[in-house]
Structure formats: C-alpha cells, structure tokens
Design an enzyme around this catalytic site. Structure first.
Site, PDB file in Angstrom:
ATOM      1  CE  LYS A  99      73.508  66.115  64.970  1.00 23.80           C
ATOM      2  NZ  LYS A  99      73.818  65.240  63.808  1.00 23.80           N
ATOM      3  N   GLY A 128      66.828  68.630  63.965  1.00 20.07           N
ATOM      4  CA  GLY A 128      66.398  68.368  62.591  1.00 20.07           C
ATOM      5  C   GLY A 128      65.481  69.462  62.082  1.00 20.07           C
ATOM      6  CB  ILE A 130      62.310  70.748  66.033  1.00 26.38           C
ATOM      7  CG1 ILE A 130      61.816  69.312  65.966  1.00 26.38           C
ATOM      8  CG2 ILE A 130      61.552  71.522  67.097  1.00 26.38           C
ATOM      9  CD1 ILE A 130      62.125  68.507  67.223  1.00 26.38           C
ATOM     10  N   GLY A 181      66.230  51.933  59.714  1.00 25.48           N
ATOM     11  CA  GLY A 181      67.019  53.062  59.243  1.00 25.48           C
ATOM     12  C   GLY A 181      67.131  54.203  60.230  1.00 25.48           C
ATOM     13  CD  GLU A 184      73.945  56.378  60.115  1.00 25.55           C
ATOM     14  OE1 GLU A 184      74.340  55.543  59.267  1.00 25.55           O
ATOM     15  OE2 GLU A 184      73.310  57.407  59.817  1.00 25.55           O
ATOM     16  CE  LYS A 199      71.129  66.146  67.291  1.00 23.88           C
ATOM     17  NZ  LYS A 199      70.043  65.149  67.128  1.00 23.88           N
TER      18      LYS A 199
END
Length: 398
Positions: A99, A128, A130, A181, A184, A199
């Site tokens: 991105k 992702g 979608i 998870g 990060e 985005k």
C-alpha cells in the site's frame, strides 16, 4: 506451464506460494494451464518447502523470460520500488499488496506499465482479501464517485472492539492484539493511522482519477483515545471507529483524511467489529454500497494477489485503463469540511455553551462531553480555544 516469481517470503509472500500450491487445480482450470512459482527472492536463505526456489539475485528473475508475473510482497518503498520498476521495464506484469508503494509511486508505476504494455495490479493493497478496487473502477464505472469511507485497518478496529466489549484500556487492548498476531511489535503504522491513510489515498486516486499525495493527508490514529470517550459514546448510542474518508467537494476539489469518529450505532459501519474492515462507496447513481470482510492476514491477502496474477494472464485484462496523473492543485484541506464535533472538556455546560452556543450534552460529571452543531474543523478548533479540551472527534452523520 506459467511461471511466476515472488519477492519476499514473509506472511503475504508465503501465503501466495501456499495458495498457488493448494488451489492448483482450480487455478489451472481457469487459466487453461498450470501456474507455478519458479523463484523466490529473499535476503537470507532458510530451510523449508521453498528452499530450492530461493535466490538473492534479482537479475535472475529479471532476465528469465519464462517468468511472466512478479508478485512483490517486500513492503516499503526503496527496494520494492526499484525491483518493481526493473520488472515492469523487463516486460513482466507486477502484482503487489504494498500500500505504501502504490500510494506514493503508483501513478508513476502505472504509467510505466502502460508504456511497456504490461499490468501493475494491487487489489490486495486495500482491504486484504476484500474485492473493492476492481468494483470501484469497473462495476461502478458508470457513477461519479462522491465519497469513499471506511474502516481500513483491522488492528485498530480490534483494539476499539475490545475497549467497547471488555472495558480494556488502549494499552491493554494493544498488547492483546500483539499477542494474537494482529499487531506488529512496532504498531505505529496501524495505531497512528498511517496504514489507513495510505489505503484511503489509493481509494481516492481511483475514485477521483487524480493522485493524492499522502503527505497532504492528515492521518490521526487512536493512540491518544481515552476509554472514557469510548464509554460516553457507547452510552449515547454511538461507536468510535477509526475512519479513512475521501470526498469530492462541491466546487470540484477533493479531500481525504484519517481520524477517529463517533458513528451512530444504526449506521452499518458501526457494527463492523474485531479485525474486519468495511469500505462504503457513494456514487451519484447507485447510492451507497458497502464491501465487508477480513482486511488482512496471510490467506485473504494472498487470495487477492493470486487473483491479480490470474487477471494479468487472461487474454482480455479488465483493468487496462487503470491509472491516474500526478498530483494537481485540486486537493483541499479537510479542516474546511463541515460536520458535528464531539468534545470532552474540563468545565461546565455553561463553558461549552459560551464557546459553541446550543450543544447536545452527553455527559456531565465534573467534565462535560457534548456534540456541537455542524461546523468546519477549523471553526471547531477556533471556538474551542478558550476551553480546556480533553478530547475532540468528528461525528459521522447520515
């Protein structure tokens, strides 16, 4: 046999290799021949199922005429930009989930791809798994797009969901997201709004047909958000969500920003929880449509990448006109947008009324939380200067 290469073997790169292997029969049926990963570019060689495919020399991929598509999953701009330019210049299609690269250099790379008669596709860079970019540019092509708005970061949405459901403080919810998870070790890009900002820039570029420079777009995250404001909003029938918004303005200009908002609980975006994303697009003919699903993760993102690979290889690609020119003078400061605003102040209702006139009180208990009438962000900041402001957010109405 169709050969592809993957740059990077992290979460997304590994997911692409896995999808190509596990869905081989379905992919072959749709392409008419098998799809195979021939090479994987890595910095450090590691044992595992793809060890024999690894190389640290990009020129071996660049000069291999049998490799038709390069899937870039490195991230960032520096190396990814260099390798992408070289791959496109070599006449190879490039697919990416990057991105930041698309937001900052997409207009240049798309122009290069067009000159070389190849494709640069990036469905996975927003949402992702979608499918939203293709519907925006193709299925809604008959519309003038007036607004794109949505929850574009699953990490922050998970944190806000935990704050609402369990009463967790931001710091505790963040640690939980990291343990699962979803975040990060360095969560800055997520919690400070940078990921959502990149985005919304890509969505705005496609919706309005002009490059929006990410440096112009205000990006505010949720790291300073108080649990107190989340609870006040919930009691008043609102949910707090981090939104990216891009709008076409009445005079023909465009604007975009990222910030936390109060959203009425009957708005469909308010019900999007956990790591799910939602993108609402408003066209002048179709009205509002919403795309919903998991916005990140190994296999959802890899699914979008492999779908782009397959589209590159089809005889009649569907995105041959995708692209936009470099930034122009049409971007306007989102501080001029008019919305209602939420404030929490250290003071009384009288203090609020003196600054804003009539307000809607949400809470009075030593501090005062209230909603203003619609006014610009600039006016909201100016009128609140006499107050001790503890929190301020826009309200998404409609």
């Amino acid at each position: 046999m169709i050969q592809i290469a993957i740059l990077g073997l992290g979460t997304v790169g590994g997911g692409v290799a896995k999808v190509v292997a596990e869905n081989a029969k379905q992919i072959e049926r749709k392409l008419g021949e098998p799809l195979q990963v021939k090479a994987v570019l890595v910095r450090h060689f590691k044992d595992g199922p793809y060890r024999q495919l690894m190389t640290d020399d990009f020129s071996k991929i660049e000069e291999d005429d049998s490799i038709r598509v390069v899937v870039e999953t490195i991230g960032g701009v520096d190396a990814a930009y260099t390798y992408t330019k070289r791959a496109l210049s070599a006449g190879k299609h490039v697919v990416t989930a990057n991105k930041q690269l698309v937001a900052e250099r997409g207009f240049e790379l798309l122009a290069l791809a067009k000159r070389k008669n190849v494709h640069y596709l990036f469905e996975a860079s927003v949402g992702g798994g979608i499918p939203v970019l293709h519907p925006l540019t193709q299925c809604l092509a008959a519309n003038r797009i007036d607004e794109v708005c949505g929850i574009l970061n699953g990490t922050t949405n998970y944190i806000l969901t935990r704050m609402v459901r369990t009463g967790a403080f931001f710091s505790d919810a963040l640690r939980e997201a990291q343990a699962k998870g979803y975040a990060e070790a360095d969560p800055t890009a997520d919690v400070e709004g940078l990921d959502a900002g990149r985005k919304i820039c890509i969505l705005a570029d496609l919706a309005f047909g002009h490059q929006i420079d990410p440096k112009q777009v205000p990006m505010e995250g949720i790291s300073k958000l108080s649990l107190r404001d989340v609870k006040i909003a919930q009691r008043a029938g609102y949910r707090v969500k981090l939104l990216g918004r891009a709008l076409r303005l009445p005079g023909g200009g465009r604007t975009a920003y990222v910030a936390p908002h109060l959203i009425p609980e009957d708005n469909p975006i308010a019900g999007v929880e956990d790591v799910f994303n939602a993108v609402l697009i408003r066209g002048n003919a179709v009205g509002e449509v919403m795309f919903y699903g998991r916005g990140a993760g190994e296999l959802p993102t890899a699914s979008a990448c492999v779908s782009d690979v397959m589209e590159c290889l089809q005889a009649s690609p569907k995105r041959e006109d995708t692209g936009w020119p470099a930034a122009d003078e049409g971007f306007e400061d989102p501080a001029e947008l008019h919305t209602r605003h939420y404030f929490r102040i250290e003071g009384s209702l009288t203090d609020a009324a003196m600054a804003f006139g009539q307000v809607e009180v949400l809470s009075e208990d030593g501090e005062t939380a209230f909603l203003t009438d619609s006014l610009s962000g600039r006016d909201a900041a100016r009128q609140s200067r006499s107050l001790n402001v503890l929190a301020c957010m826009r309200v998404l109405d409609g």
